[in-house]
Design a protein around this motif. Structure first.
Motif: not given
Length: 135
Positions: A63-71
């Motif tokens: 979920l943090d990676k999604f946020k980082e990538l703007g997904l």
């Protein structure tokens, strides 16, 4: 490895219909219309980006990676549509959809996952716990 991006069209079919259209070799009996309700809607095109990790990430990492990538976080309809419209993607490796978890009959939080290899394709529930894991 580069992330994979492709499009799907979701048109509000019931989970049971999408499960049937996916023509899986095996699928969880717990994936039902009642547990995975999909409201009827007009066809919607969505872009799906598969984000890869070099380790088994925790749900928080994903979920943090999604946020980082703007997904945007996927919905379970996305998993069912990918299984119908891009059947070979899951033959390349496990795809876990970190949508809002659904409570399983065993009382644990689960998300949908696609997996397979050259000879079969599966649709099952994946435990959405601290470390994740197949259910």
């Amino acid at each position: 490895m580069d992330d994979v991006v492709f499009k799907i069209t979701c048109d509000g079919e019931k989970a049971s219909k999408l499960k049937e259209m996916g023509q899986y070799d095996w699928s969880s009996k717990s994936i039902t219309d009642e547990r995975f309700p999909i409201r009827p809607h007009q066809p919607t095109v969505r872009q799906i980006e598969l984000v890869e990790f070099d380790h088994g990430p925790s749900p928080r990492e994903v979920l943090d990676k999604f946020k980082e990538l703007g997904l945007t976080r996927p919905v379970y309809e996305d998993a069912l549509c990918v299984g119908v419209q891009h059947k070979d993607e899951q033959r390349k490796g496990l795809i876990v959809f970190f949508h809002e978890p659904v409570l399983s009959p065993r009382g644990v939080r689960d998300v949908l996952a696609l997996d397979g290899d050259a000879s079969n394709r599966d649709l099952y529930l994946y435990w959405f716990g601290d470390e994740g894991g197949q259910a």
